[in-house]
Design a protein around this motif. Structure first.
Motif, PDB file in Angstrom:
ATOM      1  N   ASP A 186       0.822  -1.213   0.000  1.00 22.08           N
ATOM      2  CA  ASP A 186       0.000   0.000   0.000  1.00 22.08           C
ATOM      3  C   ASP A 186       0.855   1.261   0.000  1.00 22.08           C
ATOM      4  OD1 ASP A 186      -2.378   1.639   0.303  1.00 22.08           O
ATOM      5  OD2 ASP A 186      -1.849   1.835   2.419  1.00 22.08           O
ATOM      6  N   LYS A 191       6.788  -3.130  -4.842  1.00 18.52           N
ATOM      7  CA  LYS A 191       6.164  -2.782  -6.120  1.00 18.52           C
ATOM      8  C   LYS A 191       6.217  -3.904  -7.150  1.00 18.52           C
ATOM      9  CE  LYS A 191       7.106   2.166  -5.646  1.00 18.52           C
ATOM     10  NZ  LYS A 191       7.759   3.368  -6.238  1.00 18.52           N
ATOM     11  N   ALA A 224      -4.510  -7.058   1.174  1.00 15.33           N
ATOM     12  CA  ALA A 224      -4.138  -5.864   0.403  1.00 15.33           C
ATOM     13  C   ALA A 224      -5.344  -5.300  -0.339  1.00 15.33           C
ATOM     14  CB  ALA A 224      -3.023  -6.203  -0.583  1.00 15.33           C
ATOM     15  N   SER A 225      -6.162  -6.187  -0.882  1.00 15.36           N
ATOM     16  CA  SER A 225      -7.332  -5.768  -1.647  1.00 15.36           C
ATOM     17  C   SER A 225      -8.482  -5.316  -0.756  1.00 15.36           C
ATOM     18  CB  SER A 225      -7.796  -6.923  -2.544  1.00 15.36           C
ATOM     19  OG  SER A 225      -8.994  -6.595  -3.213  1.00 15.36           O
ATOM     20  N   VAL A 230      -5.849  -1.818  -2.250  1.00 13.09           N
ATOM     21  CA  VAL A 230      -4.811  -1.712  -3.277  1.00 13.09           C
ATOM     22  C   VAL A 230      -5.433  -2.037  -4.634  1.00 13.09           C
ATOM     23  CG1 VAL A 230      -2.604  -2.637  -4.100  1.00 13.09           C
ATOM     24  CG2 VAL A 230      -2.986  -2.303  -1.645  1.00 13.09           C
ATOM     25  N   ASN A 234      -1.796  -2.518  -9.241  1.00 12.83           N
ATOM     26  CA  ASN A 234      -0.647  -2.685  -8.346  1.00 12.83           C
ATOM     27  C   ASN A 234      -0.522  -4.122  -7.855  1.00 12.83           C
ATOM     28  OD1 ASN A 234       0.083  -0.013  -8.592  1.00 12.83           O
ATOM     29  ND2 ASN A 234      -0.966   0.647  -6.735  1.00 12.83           N
TER      30      ASN A 234
END
Length: 254
Positions: A186, A191, A224-225, A230, A234
């Motif tokens: 995030d 990356k 993350a989602s 995110v 990404n």
């Protein structure tokens, strides 16, 4: 977790605004304030702003009750409100205050009678209480009020004092690892796939766990989602996944 991502900035802002509202009510009509009332207000603000409670893949029934930890940590360590409003904290955060006291004991060098001391504060130590105890350092680390070695020290102490709960402790540490990696995605520290794998390896060493005990990519991706929101773009840079499947899952949730 030294950098503030979009989620953390938004979360802090929502919690600070809610604190201001609650203190205003408390000063004029303290009878209106209860743990249940604060939970409902927290739930309402999160829903309105599209914020998810700190969580793993599941959404237990007591999720927002546990999420009061975020309000407690920011209020005590970020705004210094416990000193000003001790009665408020006693009334609303009785559970969190106890879990915080347990953390202090687990982090102390004096381990004499520690198991009995912890049990005297919170009673029976089970999977739920393990999660609540460890949620304190996780939240403090996330908000920047503690360093990242804290949760390992608390976890190690718990496993030593309550070996029968080692499985629950390890389960939470796996969640913490997934949460940390998701947060690093995030804030842009991770990356790509190579960096993600390097961070996983480093985290295994930091937490003193073997690679098999690290969270799966699927678990990290879900946090993350769902929690950090995110973007698929990404996520695709960091993980190998079926983009159509992820889109379908998000549409079902809506």
């Amino acid at each position: 977790m030294e950098l503030d991502g979009k989620d953390l900035k938004k979360r802090k802002s929502i919690l600070m605004d809610l604190w201001n509202e609650l203190i205003t009510i408390w000063e004029s009509n303290p009878q209106k304030i209860s743990r249940e009332y604060v939970i409902e207000r927290l739930k309402g603000e999160y829903s309105k702003e599209g914020i998810s409670p700190i969580r793993g893949a599941s959404e237990p029934k007591d999720l927002f009750d546990k999420e009061l930890t975020s309000l407690y940590i920011l209020g005590k360590y970020g705004m210094g409100l416990e000193v000003q409003y001790p009665e408020f904290f006693d009334k609303v955060f009785s559970i969190e205050v106890k879990m915080d006291q347990v953390n202090d004991l687990l982090l102390s060098d004096n381990t004499d009678g520690l198991r009995d001391k912890v049990s005297a504060i919170i009673g029976n130590v089970d999977g739920n209480s393990i999660a609540r105890i460890l949620r304190i350092p996780l939240t403090k680390i996330y908000f920047g009020f503690s360093n990242e070695s804290t949760i390992k020290r608390v976890a190690d102490s718990l496993k030593k004092m309550f070996p029968e709960q080692a499985k629950e402790v390890n389960k939470y540490i796996k969640f913490y690892a997934a949460f940390k990696i998701a947060n690093d995605i995030d804030i842009g520290k991770i990356k790509n796939r190579i960096t993600k794998e390097a961070f996983k390896q480093a985290l295994a060493l930091e937490l003193n766990i073997d690679r098999k005990s690290l969270p799966s990519d699927k678990y990290i991706m879900k946090i993350a989602s769902d929690v950090f929101k995110v973007s698929n773009k990404n996520l695709k840079n960091v993980f190998s996944f079926n983009n159509k499947k992820i889109q379908k899952e998000k549409q079902i949730k809506k």
